[in-house]
Design a protein around this motif. Sequence first.
Motif, PDB file in Angstrom:
ATOM      1  N   MET A   2       0.828  -1.208   0.000  1.00 43.66           N
ATOM      2  CA  MET A   2       0.000   0.000   0.000  1.00 43.66           C
ATOM      3  C   MET A   2       0.863   1.258   0.000  1.00 43.66           C
ATOM      4  SD  MET A   2      -3.062   1.162  -0.154  1.00 43.66           S
ATOM      5  CE  MET A   2      -4.101  -0.228   0.302  1.00 43.66           C
ATOM      6  N   ASN A   3       1.933   1.215   0.809  1.00 37.35           N
ATOM      7  CA  ASN A   3       2.845   2.365   0.845  1.00 37.35           C
ATOM      8  C   ASN A   3       3.508   2.577  -0.506  1.00 37.35           C
ATOM      9  OD1 ASN A   3       2.368   3.071   3.491  1.00 37.35           O
ATOM     10  ND2 ASN A   3       3.970   1.699   4.298  1.00 37.35           N
ATOM     11  N   PHE A   4       3.848   1.446  -1.177  1.00 34.21           N
ATOM     12  CA  PHE A   4       4.460   1.550  -2.496  1.00 34.21           C
ATOM     13  C   PHE A   4       3.501   2.203  -3.482  1.00 34.21           C
ATOM     14  CE2 PHE A   4       4.927  -0.261  -6.774  1.00 34.21           C
ATOM     15  CZ  PHE A   4       6.212   0.174  -7.079  1.00 34.21           C
ATOM     16  N   ALA A   5       2.212   1.827  -3.418  1.00 34.49           N
ATOM     17  CA  ALA A   5       1.205   2.403  -4.315  1.00 34.49           C
ATOM     18  C   ALA A   5       1.073   3.899  -4.076  1.00 34.49           C
ATOM     19  CB  ALA A   5      -0.139   1.702  -4.116  1.00 34.49           C
ATOM     20  N   ARG A   6       1.066   4.301  -2.797  1.00 32.12           N
ATOM     21  CA  ARG A   6       0.964   5.728  -2.476  1.00 32.12           C
ATOM     22  C   ARG A   6       2.171   6.491  -3.017  1.00 32.12           C
ATOM     23  NH1 ARG A   6      -0.613   4.042   2.875  1.00 32.12           N
ATOM     24  NH2 ARG A   6      -2.874   4.147   3.133  1.00 32.12           N
ATOM     25  N   LYS A   7       3.349   5.905  -2.847  1.00 36.03           N
ATOM     26  CA  LYS A   7       4.565   6.562  -3.339  1.00 36.03           C
ATOM     27  C   LYS A   7       4.556   6.666  -4.856  1.00 36.03           C
ATOM     28  CE  LYS A   7       7.577   5.235   0.501  1.00 36.03           C
ATOM     29  NZ  LYS A   7       8.763   4.444   0.928  1.00 36.03           N
ATOM     30  N   LEU A   8       4.038   5.603  -5.519  1.00 35.27           N
ATOM     31  CA  LEU A   8       3.971   5.623  -6.977  1.00 35.27           C
ATOM     32  C   LEU A   8       3.020   6.718  -7.461  1.00 35.27           C
ATOM     33  CD1 LEU A   8       4.711   4.334  -9.693  1.00 35.27           C
ATOM     34  CD2 LEU A   8       2.783   2.749  -9.382  1.00 35.27           C
ATOM     35  N   VAL A   9       1.842   6.807  -6.829  1.00 32.63           N
ATOM     36  CA  VAL A   9       0.881   7.850  -7.197  1.00 32.63           C
ATOM     37  C   VAL A   9       1.486   9.227  -6.964  1.00 32.63           C
ATOM     38  CG1 VAL A   9      -1.324   8.908  -6.583  1.00 32.63           C
ATOM     39  CG2 VAL A   9      -1.159   6.431  -6.817  1.00 32.63           C
TER      40      VAL A   9
ATOM     41  N   VAL B 110       1.758  15.719 -10.949  1.00 36.24           N
ATOM     42  CA  VAL B 110       2.423  16.869 -11.561  1.00 36.24           C
ATOM     43  C   VAL B 110       2.904  17.809 -10.462  1.00 36.24           C
ATOM     44  CG1 VAL B 110       2.073  18.908 -13.010  1.00 36.24           C
ATOM     45  CG2 VAL B 110       1.034  16.732 -13.651  1.00 36.24           C
ATOM     46  N   PRO B 111       4.177  18.261 -10.533  1.00 31.80           N
ATOM     47  CA  PRO B 111       4.633  19.246  -9.540  1.00 31.80           C
ATOM     48  C   PRO B 111       3.814  20.533  -9.657  1.00 31.80           C
ATOM     49  CG  PRO B 111       6.468  18.359 -10.834  1.00 31.80           C
ATOM     50  CD  PRO B 111       5.217  17.914 -11.497  1.00 31.80           C
ATOM     51  N   HIS B 112       3.425  21.108  -8.522  1.00 31.21           N
ATOM     52  CA  HIS B 112       2.615  22.321  -8.518  1.00 31.21           C
ATOM     53  C   HIS B 112       3.447  23.467  -7.951  1.00 31.21           C
ATOM     54  CE1 HIS B 112      -1.109  20.345  -9.681  1.00 31.21           C
ATOM     55  NE2 HIS B 112      -0.766  19.365  -8.871  1.00 31.21           N
ATOM     56  N   ILE B 113       4.158  24.142  -8.849  1.00 25.73           N
ATOM     57  CA  ILE B 113       5.011  25.255  -8.440  1.00 25.73           C
ATOM     58  C   ILE B 113       4.171  26.393  -7.878  1.00 25.73           C
ATOM     59  CG2 ILE B 113       6.710  26.956  -9.236  1.00 25.73           C
ATOM     60  CD1 ILE B 113       7.467  24.927 -11.420  1.00 25.73           C
TER      61      ILE B 113
ATOM     62  N   GLY C  21      -7.762  24.720  -3.947  1.00 24.22           N
ATOM     63  CA  GLY C  21      -6.792  23.691  -3.618  1.00 24.22           C
ATOM     64  C   GLY C  21      -7.212  22.304  -4.039  1.00 24.22           C
ATOM     65  N   LEU C  22      -8.264  22.199  -4.833  1.00 26.51           N
ATOM     66  CA  LEU C  22      -8.750  20.892  -5.273  1.00 26.51           C
ATOM     67  C   LEU C  22      -7.978  20.440  -6.501  1.00 26.51           C
ATOM     68  CD1 LEU C  22     -12.585  21.458  -4.864  1.00 26.51           C
ATOM     69  CD2 LEU C  22     -11.063  20.233  -3.313  1.00 26.51           C
ATOM     70  N   GLN C  23      -7.343  19.275  -6.404  1.00 21.17           N
ATOM     71  CA  GLN C  23      -6.458  18.816  -7.464  1.00 21.17           C
ATOM     72  C   GLN C  23      -7.198  18.396  -8.723  1.00 21.17           C
ATOM     73  OE1 GLN C  23      -4.221  16.006  -4.906  1.00 21.17           O
ATOM     74  NE2 GLN C  23      -2.407  17.026  -5.669  1.00 21.17           N
ATOM     75  N   PHE C  24      -8.515  18.138  -8.636  1.00 28.16           N
ATOM     76  CA  PHE C  24      -9.216  17.693  -9.827  1.00 28.16           C
ATOM     77  C   PHE C  24      -9.831  18.843 -10.615  1.00 28.16           C
ATOM     78  CE2 PHE C  24     -13.292  18.149  -7.741  1.00 28.16           C
ATOM     79  CZ  PHE C  24     -13.038  17.814  -6.416  1.00 28.16           C
ATOM     80  N   VAL C  25      -9.643  20.069 -10.177  1.00 29.79           N
ATOM     81  CA  VAL C  25     -10.112  21.215 -10.967  1.00 29.79           C
ATOM     82  C   VAL C  25      -9.033  22.271 -11.165  1.00 29.79           C
ATOM     83  CG1 VAL C  25     -12.541  20.949 -10.339  1.00 29.79           C
ATOM     84  CG2 VAL C  25     -11.059  22.400  -8.934  1.00 29.79           C
ATOM     85  N   SER C  26      -7.858  22.069 -10.566  1.00 25.49           N
ATOM     86  CA  SER C  26      -6.848  23.121 -10.635  1.00 25.49           C
ATOM     87  C   SER C  26      -5.445  22.534 -10.730  1.00 25.49           C
ATOM     88  CB  SER C  26      -6.953  24.008  -9.387  1.00 25.49           C
ATOM     89  OG  SER C  26      -5.951  24.993  -9.391  1.00 25.49           O
ATOM     90  N   SER C  27      -4.598  23.215 -11.483  1.00 27.98           N
ATOM     91  CA  SER C  27      -3.170  22.902 -11.557  1.00 27.98           C
ATOM     92  C   SER C  27      -2.466  24.143 -12.091  1.00 27.98           C
ATOM     93  CB  SER C  27      -2.907  21.703 -12.480  1.00 27.98           C
ATOM     94  OG  SER C  27      -3.114  22.070 -13.835  1.00 27.98           O
TER      95      SER C  27
ATOM     96  N   PHE D 157      -2.392  14.602 -12.673  1.00 29.13           N
ATOM     97  CA  PHE D 157      -1.299  13.803 -13.227  1.00 29.13           C
ATOM     98  C   PHE D 157      -0.777  14.309 -14.572  1.00 29.13           C
ATOM     99  CE2 PHE D 157      -3.847  10.909 -10.593  1.00 29.13           C
ATOM    100  CZ  PHE D 157      -2.879  10.489  -9.695  1.00 29.13           C
ATOM    101  N   ILE D 158      -1.471  15.244 -15.208  1.00 28.55           N
ATOM    102  CA  ILE D 158      -1.071  15.677 -16.551  1.00 28.55           C
ATOM    103  C   ILE D 158      -0.924  17.186 -16.586  1.00 28.55           C
ATOM    104  CG2 ILE D 158      -1.713  15.757 -18.992  1.00 28.55           C
ATOM    105  CD1 ILE D 158      -3.248  13.187 -18.630  1.00 28.55           C
TER     106      ILE D 158
END
Length: 543
Positions: free
Chosen positions: A1-8, A13-16, A24-30, A366-367
């Motif tokens: 499980m920890n490996f999966a979290r680290k992989l995700v 995407v880095p958020h500079i 702050g919602l990752q599914f509507v903002s980047s 992720f993109i």
Amino acid sequence: MNFARKLVKALEVPHIHGERAPSGLQFVSSDDLLPVPLEERTWTAFSYVAFWGTTSINVSTWMITSSMIVLGMSWWQAWLAIWIGYGVITPFVVLLGRPGAVFHVTFPVVNRASFGIFGSLWCVFNRATMACVWYGVQTSIGGSCVLVMLRAMWPSVNNIPNSMPLSSGTNTRDFMCFIIFWVISLPFIWPPVHKIRHFFTFKMIIAPVACIAFMIWCIVKAKGVGPIVKQPATIHGSELAWAIISSACICISNLTTLLTNAPDFGSRAKTPSAPIISQLWSIPFSYGLICLFGVIVSSSSQTIYGEVIWSPVDLLGKFLDNNPSPGTRFGVWFIAFSFVIAQIGTNICANSVSAGCDLTALFPRFINIRRGGYISAIIGLVMCPWNLVKNSSRFSSYISAYSVFMSAIAGVMATEYYFVRKGHYNVADLYVTRKGSWYWYNYGFNPRAYAAYVAGIAINVVGFAGETGTPVPAAATHIFDLSFFTGFGTSSIVYYLLNRMFPVPGAADVFEEIDVSGYEERMTDCDEDKDYSTEKESSTVQI
């Protein structure tokens, strides 16, 4: 499980500029969905001239006139149709790109204003699909340019034995050239959008020189401009009129996909006025000039070879037959090399950036634009685009269908900005998912927009059926010939009427381009506060 979290976590995407997102919602903002930072707004008026100059110079544009002359028009009537088509669509490009130039947001975010935070995802998916398909098609054409280049250097390349099955739709030689073009295109996806204008400038230097040299070479070789520019039209009256109208609409359809994502490049404007005059003249001029080159070169080919060769790539290949001189081989190599550069430029500015912006909105966690561009390249490879290019009638029907979808989307977006909210934006609300937001509508979907969108498509359905071979009334065919205007106009009218009956938050009475949330001013103040805090800490350390 920890490996999966680290992989995700590693795939995220880095958020500079992540702290800029109001929700702050990752599914509507980047970073790539937020308003473009001030330092990345670098596109001047010349950048837009170079952008359209590079977009227009490609093999597909070169051959547009051929289908019109085959209909029975004379060359100047076909050229007139091209000027009409691109001249008519240009103001729409400027108008649709205006929200991006003023508020510095890309197409997926602009689309949220009319279709809703989540409702926009279907429109974005449609646009991303189109960009990926076109990336593959333009790459396939670029591969044929690479073949001519290689033949000019090593003639034996043309004789590479085929080891691929007939079911593949291609052969070893052509697939090798496709892969070469695909690979050399990949580095050009890497630079950020605000920096790729430098590549456009390079292409603007080399590609026109090659086109002019090609035209002069053919005129000299044929001892004149050939018979096509002298032959009269074979159709007249209403038949000629509808041929010109339908041909102009073909040009409009070719730009419909770029029309919807005009905010993507408008968002990089140094000033809101930079994309206006520069685009109004550069779009019709660029496309009109390239089509003129295509007519003259193809007309000359009839004198040289006794047949009309509309494809510049095929004509260059003819020049390499029968043991050409070293000078001829170098000339062909240079022109083919220029077409390779032209195809790369067209693919980047018209397809990979557009796909990148759209895919960012679909999967912002992720993109980003860069990753989206590479995804479009992978899709363009696995979709086997040479089969689409080979079956031109199917591909033309596919493009016609998608232009109907895009025009309906564009109609809603334009009406939303200019007639419903009249330039009033709430930029902060473009990134929040809560009730009471301007763009929340009904759980993130705007039913008014979808009703108008469906209406804009429905009016062209019968005509599209006729395009695929089904017998339909002549009136339906003519409506489909005008599919951009019927789709755009119907969706605009329906959307406006629905908004009059069911007003939305932020509907305005006076046109004024203003961000009522003051988002950019707040972000500027935050940046200044950070700079001040940093300076204070530095001073404390020095003491």
